[in-house]
Structure formats: C-alpha cells, structure tokens
Design a protein around this motif. Structure first.
Motif, PDB file in Angstrom:
ATOM      1  N   VAL A 835       0.850  -1.185   0.000  1.00  0.00           N
ATOM      2  CA  VAL A 835       0.000   0.000   0.000  1.00  0.00           C
ATOM      3  C   VAL A 835       0.886   1.235   0.000  1.00  0.00           C
ATOM      4  CG1 VAL A 835      -0.153   0.027   2.522  1.00  0.00           C
ATOM      5  CG2 VAL A 835      -1.909   1.188   1.182  1.00  0.00           C
ATOM      6  N   SER A 836       0.432   2.271  -0.697  1.00  0.00           N
ATOM      7  CA  SER A 836       1.049   3.600  -0.666  1.00  0.00           C
ATOM      8  C   SER A 836      -0.059   4.611  -0.478  1.00  0.00           C
ATOM      9  CB  SER A 836       1.818   3.897  -1.972  1.00  0.00           C
ATOM     10  OG  SER A 836       2.850   2.976  -2.181  1.00  0.00           O
ATOM     11  N   SER A 837       0.061   5.463   0.528  1.00  0.00           N
ATOM     12  CA  SER A 837      -0.998   6.428   0.795  1.00  0.00           C
ATOM     13  C   SER A 837      -0.450   7.532   1.684  1.00  0.00           C
ATOM     14  CB  SER A 837      -2.202   5.729   1.452  1.00  0.00           C
ATOM     15  OG  SER A 837      -3.289   6.636   1.581  1.00  0.00           O
ATOM     16  N   PHE A 846      -7.114  12.530   1.918  1.00  0.00           N
ATOM     17  CA  PHE A 846      -6.104  11.532   1.601  1.00  0.00           C
ATOM     18  C   PHE A 846      -5.303  11.965   0.375  1.00  0.00           C
ATOM     19  CE2 PHE A 846      -8.821   8.867   4.221  1.00  0.00           C
ATOM     20  CZ  PHE A 846      -7.883   8.129   4.931  1.00  0.00           C
ATOM     21  N   THR A 847      -4.019  11.688   0.427  1.00  0.00           N
ATOM     22  CA  THR A 847      -3.171  11.923  -0.730  1.00  0.00           C
ATOM     23  C   THR A 847      -3.281  10.717  -1.664  1.00  0.00           C
ATOM     24  OG1 THR A 847      -1.241  10.973   0.373  1.00  0.00           O
ATOM     25  CG2 THR A 847      -1.627  13.324   0.662  1.00  0.00           C
ATOM     26  N   PHE A 848      -2.410  10.662  -2.652  1.00  0.00           N
ATOM     27  CA  PHE A 848      -2.456   9.564  -3.608  1.00  0.00           C
ATOM     28  C   PHE A 848      -2.415   8.227  -2.875  1.00  0.00           C
ATOM     29  CE2 PHE A 848      -0.153   6.371  -6.012  1.00  0.00           C
ATOM     30  CZ  PHE A 848      -0.943   6.283  -7.147  1.00  0.00           C
ATOM     31  N   TRP A 866      -4.225  -1.187  -7.748  1.00  0.00           N
ATOM     32  CA  TRP A 866      -5.527  -0.527  -7.664  1.00  0.00           C
ATOM     33  C   TRP A 866      -5.354   0.836  -7.009  1.00  0.00           C
ATOM     34  CZ3 TRP A 866      -9.775  -1.821  -3.584  1.00  0.00           C
ATOM     35  CH2 TRP A 866     -10.929  -1.071  -3.868  1.00  0.00           C
ATOM     36  N   THR A 867      -5.786   1.873  -7.748  1.00  0.00           N
ATOM     37  CA  THR A 867      -5.853   3.233  -7.207  1.00  0.00           C
ATOM     38  C   THR A 867      -7.326   3.542  -6.973  1.00  0.00           C
ATOM     39  OG1 THR A 867      -3.878   3.854  -8.472  1.00  0.00           O
ATOM     40  CG2 THR A 867      -5.235   5.641  -7.591  1.00  0.00           C
ATOM     41  N   PRO A 868      -7.818   3.435  -5.733  1.00  0.00           N
ATOM     42  CA  PRO A 868      -9.267   3.485  -5.510  1.00  0.00           C
ATOM     43  C   PRO A 868      -9.864   4.885  -5.489  1.00  0.00           C
ATOM     44  CG  PRO A 868      -8.121   3.060  -3.446  1.00  0.00           C
ATOM     45  CD  PRO A 868      -7.072   3.115  -4.511  1.00  0.00           C
ATOM     46  N   ILE A 869      -9.076   5.919  -5.203  1.00  0.00           N
ATOM     47  CA  ILE A 869      -9.641   7.266  -5.051  1.00  0.00           C
ATOM     48  C   ILE A 869      -8.764   8.261  -5.799  1.00  0.00           C
ATOM     49  CG2 ILE A 869     -10.745   6.787  -2.831  1.00  0.00           C
ATOM     50  CD1 ILE A 869      -8.357   8.089  -1.463  1.00  0.00           C
ATOM     51  N   GLY A 870      -9.317   9.444  -6.016  1.00  0.00           N
ATOM     52  CA  GLY A 870      -8.566  10.525  -6.626  1.00  0.00           C
ATOM     53  C   GLY A 870      -8.742  10.609  -8.124  1.00  0.00           C
ATOM     54  N   PRO A 871      -8.145  11.616  -8.734  1.00  0.00           N
ATOM     55  CA  PRO A 871      -8.280  11.797 -10.184  1.00  0.00           C
ATOM     56  C   PRO A 871      -7.599  10.703 -10.989  1.00  0.00           C
ATOM     57  CG  PRO A 871      -6.665  13.332  -9.277  1.00  0.00           C
ATOM     58  CD  PRO A 871      -7.327  12.686  -8.110  1.00  0.00           C
ATOM     59  N   PHE A 891      -3.261 -13.068 -19.276  1.00  0.00           N
ATOM     60  CA  PHE A 891      -4.552 -12.392 -19.285  1.00  0.00           C
ATOM     61  C   PHE A 891      -4.387 -11.110 -18.493  1.00  0.00           C
ATOM     62  CE2 PHE A 891      -8.596 -11.385 -17.226  1.00  0.00           C
ATOM     63  CZ  PHE A 891      -9.448 -11.326 -18.321  1.00  0.00           C
ATOM     64  N   ASP A 892      -4.709  -9.975 -19.091  1.00  0.00           N
ATOM     65  CA  ASP A 892      -4.599  -8.709 -18.382  1.00  0.00           C
ATOM     66  C   ASP A 892      -5.778  -7.816 -18.742  1.00  0.00           C
ATOM     67  OD1 ASP A 892      -3.873  -7.894 -20.977  1.00  0.00           O
ATOM     68  OD2 ASP A 892      -1.749  -8.031 -20.503  1.00  0.00           O
ATOM     69  N   ARG A 893      -6.228  -7.094 -17.754  1.00  0.00           N
ATOM     70  CA  ARG A 893      -7.307  -6.140 -17.917  1.00  0.00           C
ATOM     71  C   ARG A 893      -6.983  -4.907 -17.096  1.00  0.00           C
ATOM     72  NH1 ARG A 893      -8.252  -8.375 -21.722  1.00  0.00           N
ATOM     73  NH2 ARG A 893     -10.162  -9.370 -22.493  1.00  0.00           N
ATOM     74  N   ASN A 894      -7.452  -3.758 -17.546  1.00  0.00           N
ATOM     75  CA  ASN A 894      -7.169  -2.541 -16.800  1.00  0.00           C
ATOM     76  C   ASN A 894      -8.277  -1.531 -17.013  1.00  0.00           C
ATOM     77  OD1 ASN A 894      -6.335  -0.349 -18.942  1.00  0.00           O
ATOM     78  ND2 ASN A 894      -5.327  -2.240 -19.578  1.00  0.00           N
ATOM     79  N   ARG A 895      -8.400  -0.662 -16.061  1.00  0.00           N
ATOM     80  CA  ARG A 895      -9.242   0.517 -16.189  1.00  0.00           C
ATOM     81  C   ARG A 895      -8.328   1.715 -16.053  1.00  0.00           C
ATOM     82  NH1 ARG A 895     -14.163   2.663 -12.248  1.00  0.00           N
ATOM     83  NH2 ARG A 895     -14.588   4.579 -13.413  1.00  0.00           N
ATOM     84  N   GLU A 896      -8.182   2.449 -17.142  1.00  0.00           N
ATOM     85  CA  GLU A 896      -7.224   3.544 -17.164  1.00  0.00           C
ATOM     86  C   GLU A 896      -7.722   4.728 -16.352  1.00  0.00           C
ATOM     87  OE1 GLU A 896      -5.843   4.699 -20.981  1.00  0.00           O
ATOM     88  OE2 GLU A 896      -6.127   2.709 -21.827  1.00  0.00           O
ATOM     89  N   PRO A 897      -6.784   5.569 -15.897  1.00  0.00           N
ATOM     90  CA  PRO A 897      -7.189   6.826 -15.257  1.00  0.00           C
ATOM     91  C   PRO A 897      -7.966   7.701 -16.238  1.00  0.00           C
ATOM     92  CG  PRO A 897      -4.863   6.373 -14.885  1.00  0.00           C
ATOM     93  CD  PRO A 897      -5.331   5.391 -15.904  1.00  0.00           C
ATOM     94  N   ASN A 898      -8.826   8.524 -15.687  1.00  0.00           N
ATOM     95  CA  ASN A 898      -9.625   9.415 -16.524  1.00  0.00           C
ATOM     96  C   ASN A 898      -8.731  10.535 -17.042  1.00  0.00           C
ATOM     97  OD1 ASN A 898     -11.705  10.690 -17.809  1.00  0.00           O
ATOM     98  ND2 ASN A 898     -12.559  11.615 -15.968  1.00  0.00           N
ATOM     99  N   ARG A 899      -8.454  10.507 -18.346  1.00  0.00           N
ATOM    100  CA  ARG A 899      -7.574  11.496 -18.954  1.00  0.00           C
ATOM    101  C   ARG A 899      -8.390  12.357 -19.910  1.00  0.00           C
ATOM    102  NH1 ARG A 899      -4.434   6.548 -19.350  1.00  0.00           N
ATOM    103  NH2 ARG A 899      -2.528   6.674 -18.117  1.00  0.00           N
TER     104      ARG A 899
END
Length: 902
Positions: A835-837, A846-848, A866-871, A891-899
């Motif tokens: 974890v990093s927070s 909360f920060t990143f 997993w980055t659960p919160i923030g932009p 097998f890989d899947r991802n949800r990209e950050p909102n850019r």
C-alpha cells in the motif's frame, strides 16, 4: 587340436575386446581374461594380434566389414559385471554405468547385447521400490526415463516414460523414439516450464510431437491443461522454439476495450535479437477511434565497456469521434536513454547519459503507462556528460555536459548545449621542495577555471523547431581563485581568498525609451563584449569543546558540547563603468525618471554588481553528545559506556552589511536535526528569524520588531520533516541481519522508470508491456517444505512527515502538513500485499493512494494494482506465465485513469 579350439574361442572373443569392464576404469584384455581361467592351457608360443591374424592364408578381396563400435566402451558396476558368452551379452548391476564417445548411460542395471548391438538400461527393484532409474546423457542433453534401449549401430533408441529439460521446457513422454542425435519423436507427450512435470501447475499435452533438442518442439493436436483441467480451446498444431539465446519473432498484442477510444490492440509488434550485445523491440497500439501509438526499446551491453537502454514512445491520441463537439487530438512523446560506462573501461575518461525528455503531458495522457511516480513529479531532467582527466603537468580536467530541465506544469524547458568546463589543478608556487607547507606564504595556491555555456530557454510548443534557437544565450567565464590558509595562536584557522573573473559574451542589450509608444525598447547588439570583476574574502574559525561530567556511577556519564564558530568578511567593489542610463519622460509635469541599466543584463552570467558590498557573516554550529552507561554489565574499560547524539549540527547564521543604508542584518537562519534512532531516524528542523518589523503593507522596515510592539524575533518560516523505514529485520538480531541480502533499488521497475524506490508515490506499471513483465523472475525454491508453514512474515514500512509554516507577510498559517507511508507485507511465501498512501492534514484529505496485490502461483504470477480514489482512479490486473518464452500466454485487464486532452 586343442590349440585350434583355443584359436576359434579367441576369434569369438574378439567381439568383446571392444568393452572394458574394470571398475577402476582399466581396459580389460580378453587374453588376460582367458589366462586367468585355470581350465585353459594356452600355448605360450601362441601370440594373437588384435584385428589381423598372421598366417599363410591370402587376404580376401572382399572389403573388411567396419566394426560396429568406433570407440572404446568403458563400463562400471558396483556389485558385479558378468559376461554371458552363450547369450553373447554382458550384465552390469547396481550403479551401473557405460561411457561411449560423448554418450553416458547410468542405471541400476545395464545389459549389453553384442548380437543386436543394443544396450538395455533399467532401474532395480527392492523393498523400497523401483530406484536407480536410467539417466541418458549425450553432450549437454539429458533424459531421465524409467527404461531405455539404445542401438550402437544406428544411434536410435526407445525410451519409456522419459523426462528431459530443454530450453526451459520439461518434457515427459510415455514412449519416445530417438531417431538420431538431433531428432526425437514422442507419443502422448506433455511439456511445461514447471520444474515438476508430474505435478505441474500447467502443461501442454500433444498426441505426438517432434522434438529437436535446443531448437524446437513441433506438435500435432495440442491442448493446454491447468492443474490437470483441460482448457476448452485446442490448436491443431503447435510450434515452440527452444534456444539458449534470444531469437527474433513476433510479439502478440493484447486486446481490450477503452471507454473513450473503443476497442484496441496493444503492444503488438516484432522483437529483433540483433546479436549478443544489442536487441530491439518495435511495438504498437491501435484503437478503433483512430488513436495509435508506437514504442521502440533497445538494451545493449558490452562487458567491461558499457551498457544502457534506449526507449522511445510516440502516441497520437484522439478523444471521442471526429465531428463530435468534445473531439480533441494530441500528439505526445517521450525519449529515455540511460548509458553507463564500466569503470574499468578507461580510468582517464568517462561518458555517461541519463535522458528523460518529451512532452510535458506525456505521463498524464499516455494510454500505455500508469507510472504514478512520474505523474506526481512535475520535472523531467536529463544529462549527458563526458569527462577527461589529463595527468600531464599539474593535472587538468575537461568536462562536456549537455543538460535539460523541464517543468511539466509550466511546460518551460531549459537546456545547455553544451556546457564546457576546464580546470587546472591547484598550483602552490611557493611550496618548499622538501617538507610540509607551513605559514601564509607556503600555502598560497591558485587555480584556473573555465566555464562556457550555450543556454536555451523554450517551451513545449517551440521545442525541436527553428524558433527554439532564437533565444540562444552563449557566454564564457574565466576564473582565477587565489587562496592561502594558516593558523593563529595554534587554535584559529584563517583563510584569505581573492578571486578574479573575466566574462565573455556574444551579445549585449541596449535599452532606450520610446516617447511615442511610451515603452522601454530593448535592442540586441550582436558581437563580442566582456567585463572583468574581482572580490576579496577572509574567514576565521575554530572548534571549542565543553565537557559536563556527572560521575562514573551515573547512568549518563558525561555530556559533550562541540561548538564550531566562524566569522567571515566579504568585500565586493561596485563596477559602475559597465552601467548606462536613459531617461523616461511623460510621467507628469516636470517628473522624469532616470533609469540605470547594464548592457550585460540578460546575458548568460548576468551583469556585474553596481552596489558596493561590505558584509560580515556569522555562523555557529553545535553538536551535543552523551556518554551513557552500557546495558551490558560484563563490559569493561571503555566498553562500559557508549556514545549517543542528542543534537546534531544545530547551526545558526546571519550577516551584517556595512555598506547598506538600512536593513543591515539578514534574518537568522536555523537548522539542525535531532537523532531519535542513530543513523536511522532523524528529525530535521529549518527556521528563519527576522529581527525587523513589518509596516501596514507587510513590507520590512528599518525598525526592530521588539520596538514595534512585537517579540525580539519574528518567525517568518519553519519546516519540520522526517522519514523512517521499518522492517521485520529492524528488530532482528544483528547476526540475522547480516545473512539477509539487501535489495537493489536500481533493479526496481519503478525506480528504473523514474519513480521512487520507497514507493511513497506508488508503484509504476507499464500496461501490458512484455519487456516489463519478463523482468518477473522465479523465486528461489524452498529447500525445506516446512518453510512454507513455519514462515517468518517479511514486511517493510516507509514513513514520511513534513510540516511547513509561513509567516513572512503575517499570514501565520501552516502552508503544508502531510504524512505519507508505503509498505509491503508477505502474508505467505506466495502472497504479497502493498500500500502507498498518506493524509494531508492541512487540507484534510487523503493523498495519492495505491493498493498492490501479488500472488506467486509457482509457474504463474498474478498481480493487481488498484488506485481506488482521486483523479487517477484506476486498476490493472495481470496473470501470466513467468517463463520468458511463454510470456504471451497471459490475461490482463485494466481501467485507465480518466484522462482529458487539453
């Protein structure tokens, strides 16, 4: 007649002279074997010859048949070796072994059949089971079957229930046929990269395969099994290359769906194994809305010379579809180059490079990267340098450096192309020919330093265009420092310093006031110009020790205070001759303003000072140490006490300008650190105290703050920070710590791609990047299975705290206040969670934050970031085979950050 019978027996026995069956590796002569038999009476005059018998018979014209064996066969056995002449066979039992050319066969029992020219090898059975299974070795190849048959004449073999390792694969087949040295055919085979083929996590099963060692496996119908469960998909045929070194080939792309750009194929391309020293991969992405990207990566390494990596990213990104109101398009790129020269390559010259340059928004907009460390860092820096040392004469050093600094927020770029630095080592013209240097004269020394620069300031928009050179600023400065030092009263160190500088520039700036436009106009004057400056300084310093004893029997034996006071004086003349004036009119009736300027303002090294400066600087550094009784009651002598630091390098400094008209004192600067845990945990303190007051407009005035109704000093700013790292080894015994291998942060993927090794900004992840995934290496297997249960849980925790206070203009507020942490814990030998927070105490949020999960599945590896919160809310999941040759099976899947493109 008896002699003839012996002669016939001898001819028959020649077939066995090719075998040696002495356990001491001695060749056995068949004559000696017969002579040992007391029942045979051989005529002493009979002298047989190997191969040809000398008699009166004329040699037959028929060509001599080639012997079935072309080399000596060596044989060994622990229990016995028996020759059965009637069966024309030889038996070897218990730890049997034969060697023939480059072939070695080991087994519990070996039978050599001279009639068929075959070897039969099998294990032996006893009360403990079937053991001493055969081992067939030829060259670097090794096969471990249950039993085998080998023909010396044809080189063919039948192998039953064989197991062999080739090119990372473990292959098992119920029945295998060895056609020759380079081809095997196996029926109903299964092969895997797992070490235990009998209990593999996964394997491929084929009804028949052609196996060419160290080259390839070609199969018929092949199906994949995971934990013995067949997968629904099968291939009509398969081809698996097996080579010890990298080979060129296609890289299969990943596929998926992006909510803003549609369906995509990602990281497909071709890998070029150019040679043993350099490789190249060219990969690309394509999205159905028209976005595309390409990536070029290369690693190179020449042992004892240099090594490095080159990486280029180029992405053409479209948001939404053309014709829609929110459609936008942007091109971003990034170039990285790291080059290191081996220290042994050349002791007198060195070349190195660390380049990270590209679009300011690359790490925010890239569709193929989720490197949080680079995203949170707002600067990119590069440096390419060459250093040459010349030992001739007094010694000289030459350094050429090209630098780049880029602010990703303002998109401002500063570059030097290049910076030239040349220096001649210190020369002592008055030093004695023998003995040490003493006094002010002997210690006089001088140097020569040259610095030249071509500096460019530009932006993202103008970078790599002809316009970026419009603001090129070039110049050169020559410096000759002259120094000496000596002691006064044996305790005070005095130094005298003088410095002469000459500055050359290639353009200057002339200013004038345009009365029509009422503006100041600056004209650039091209051409060589120069100015010269000089200054003088001196300093005096000493060290004072204070001891405060508390007694031999006290817990604290003594406290020592070390003070290092110093006073320095600096004088800088005013160089008014390099200044001009112009008059600014039109400000009102009879109000004209005379503006003074230097034509060197805006040049590379700036303008010389036109204000006389005469200042004295004061500084005092303090160290506090305590001598504390050791907890070990058996210690004697000096070991009875240990030293601990109470306050380390606590220093204060200020200056007084004699030439200033007002505000002669500068604010008092304070700094220091408090050691809480020696060499591990220090609290750093920085503060500034201003003795002057502020007026109603919050500007400093020449009035003491205490005379203005305030305190003696006004705290203008302060900072408190600390960082600390804990792990399971922190509380372990010292002998246990020595056995642990320290991790290498340079091999960490996040650090190598620009992040932080402590993961306070999170762990970077190149999405679906095969080069990143292939760095996943198998863990060292446990030697004792009980270690999976009696397991010490490794963990680590990194803490960082900072608080900044600002009060320069009476704002009296904490401008930043945050605590950050990152850590990892291995819940089991296969499970690792990280974890990093952090928490922003000033803004209350909360920060990143990033959560990391990793599962070692033996032959597979599974991870989730997993980055659960923030932009930057996103997640990335991956599961795939560790082996490099099968890294496309994933097998890989991802949800990209909102850019959002701007």
């Amino acid at each position: 007649m008896r002699t003839n019978i012996l002669y016939i027996l001898y001819i028959f026995g020649l077939f066995f002279t090719q075998f040696a069956f002495s356990q001491e590796e001695e060749k056995v002569d068949l004559n000696k074997l017969f002579q040992k038999d007391s029942t045979l009476n051989i005529d002493p005059s009979f002298q047989p010859a190997y191969g040809i018998i000398q008699d009166s018979i004329v040699k037959d014209s028929i060509p001599e048949k080639k012997s079935m064996i072309s080399d000596i066969v060596k044989s060994y056995a622990k229990d016995y070796k028996r020759v059965a002449r009637k069966e024309n066979k030889m038996y070897l039992y218990n730890e049997a072994k034969i060697e023939y050319e480059d072939m070695v066969i080991e087994a519990g029992e070996i039978v050599l059949d001279n009639t068929t020219s075959e070897v039969i090898a099998r294990g032996i059975s006893d009360s403990t089971g079937y053991k001493q299974l055969p081992v067939f070795k030829q060259g670097t190849d090794e096969i471990n079957p249950d039993s085998l048959r080998y023909n010396f004449n044809t080189g063919k073999a039948l192998v039953y229930n064989s197991r062999t390792q080739q090119g990372g694969f473990t292959v098992r087949g119920p029945v295998s046929k060895r056609e020759n040295d380079s081809v095997f055919f196996i029926k109903n085979a299964k092969f895997t990269t797992d070490d235990d083929v009998d209990n593999a996590d996964y394997y491929f099963k084929a009804n028949r395969i052609k196996f060419v060692p160290n080259k390839k496996i070609v199969t018929g119908l092949v199906q994949m099994y995971i934990v013995d469960v067949p997968m629904p998909l099968a291939l009509p045929f398969g081809y698996f290359p097996m080579v010890d070194k990298a080979t060129s080939g296609f890289v299969l792309p990943s596929f998926g769906d992006n909510r803003q750009r549609g369906f995509f194929l990602m990281n497909g391309g071709y890998y070029f194994a150019i040679n043993d020293y350099v490789d190249l991969s060219v990969l690309g992405d394509y999205y159905t809305n028209g976005s595309w990207a390409t990536r070029i990566d290369s690693d190179y390494n020449l042992r004892y010379k240099f090594n490095g990596t080159v990486s280029f990213r180029y992405e053409n990104l479209l948001l939404e579809e053309r014709g829609f109101p929110d459609f936008s398009e942007q091109v971003i790129y990034n170039f990285r180059w790291n080059h290191q020269q081996d220290a042994k390559a050349n002791p007198n010259s060195r070349f190195s490079a660390s380049v990270n340059i590209g679009s300011s928004r690359f790490f925010r907009e890239s569709v193929n990267q989720a490197n949080q460390g680079n995203f949170l860092n707002n600067t990119m820096n590069s440096s390419i340098s060459y250093n040459k040392t010349i030992a001739a004469g007094p010694g000289m050093n030459l350094n050429l450096t090209a630098t780049h600094s880029q602010n990703t927020n303002t998109q401002e770029i500063n570059m030097t192309l290049p910076t030239l630095q040349f220096s001649i080592n210190r020369v002592y013209p008055f030093e004695p020919k023998t003995g040490t240097k003493k006094g002010i004269i002997h210690n006089i020394n001088l140097q020569y330093n040259l610095r030249g620069e071509n500096r460019i300031r530009t932006t993202d928009e103008r970078f790599l265009t002809s316009g970026m050179f419009n603001d090129l600023n070039a110049g050169m400065r020559h410096s000759i420092p002259i120094n000496t030092n000596f002691k006064v009263f044996d305790n005070f160190s005095v130094s005298l310093n003088a410095n002469y500088d000459e500055t050359w520039v290639m353009q200057t700036y002339e200013k004038r006031f345009d009365e029509q436009t009422q503006e100041v106009v600056t004209d650039t004057i091209q051409g060589f110009d120069s100015y010269r400056t000089y200054n003088f300084s001196t300093s005096v310093g000493t060290t004072v020790y204070g001891m405060f004893p508390f007694g031999e029997n006290a817990k604290i034996n003594a406290v020592r205070h070390v003070m290092r006071p110093s006073i320095s004086y600096n004088i800088n003349p005013a160089f008014d001759q390099f200044y001009d004036q112009f008059t600014r009119t039109g400000l009102g009736a009879n109000e004209d303003e005379i503006i003074e300027y230097s034509r060197f303002e805006g040049s590379l090294f700036g303008a010389p000072g036109n204000r006389f400066s005469s200042s004295m600087n004061f500084s005092l550094a303090n160290d506090f140490e305590a001598k504390v009784r050791n907890d070990d009651s058996t210690a004697t002598g000096d070991d009875r006490f240990k030293k601990i630091k109470l306050l380390n390098n606590f220093a204060l400094s200020t200056s007084y300008n004699f030439a200033a008209d007002s505000l002669k004192f500068s604010p008092i600067a304070l700094r220091g650190n408090i050691p809480i845990v020696t060499d591990k945990f220090n609290i750093n303190l920085i503060a500034a105290l201003d003795p002057y007051a502020l007026d109603n407009n919050n500007r400093r005035i020449d009035k003491w703050n205490i005379d203005n109704g305030g305190s003696l000093f006004r705290l203008t700013n302060a900072n408190v920070s600390f960082s600390y790292s804990l792990s399971d080894k922190t509380f372990a015994k010292e002998e246990d710590e020595e056995d642990e291998e320290e991790p290498d942060p340079l091999n960490d993927d996040t650090f190598s791609s620009g992040g932080r090794p402590d993961d306070l900004f999170g762990n970077g992840q190149m999405m679906n990047d095969p080069r990143s995934q292939r760095r996943q290496q198998d863990k060292k297997p446990k030697e004792d299975e009980n270690e999976y249960y009696n397991y010490k849980i490794p963990w680590n925790l990194n803490l960082s705290y900072t608080m900044t206070y600002g009060n320069q203009t009476r704002q009296n507020q904490i401008t930043s206040h945050s605590v950050m942490f990152s850590g990892d814990i291995e819940l089991s030998p296969q499970w690792k969670v990280g974890v990093s927070s952090g928490y922003d105490l000033a803004n209350r949020g909360f920060t990143f934050t990033q959560l990391r999960f990793n599962r070692d599945l033996g032959s597979w590896n599974m991870s989730l970031n997993w980055t659960p919160i923030g932009p930057r809310e996103s997640w990335f999941f991956f599961i795939g085979i560790k082996a490099n040759m099968l890294r496309d099976l994933k097998f890989d899947r991802n949800r990209e950050p909102n850019r959002r493109l701007n």
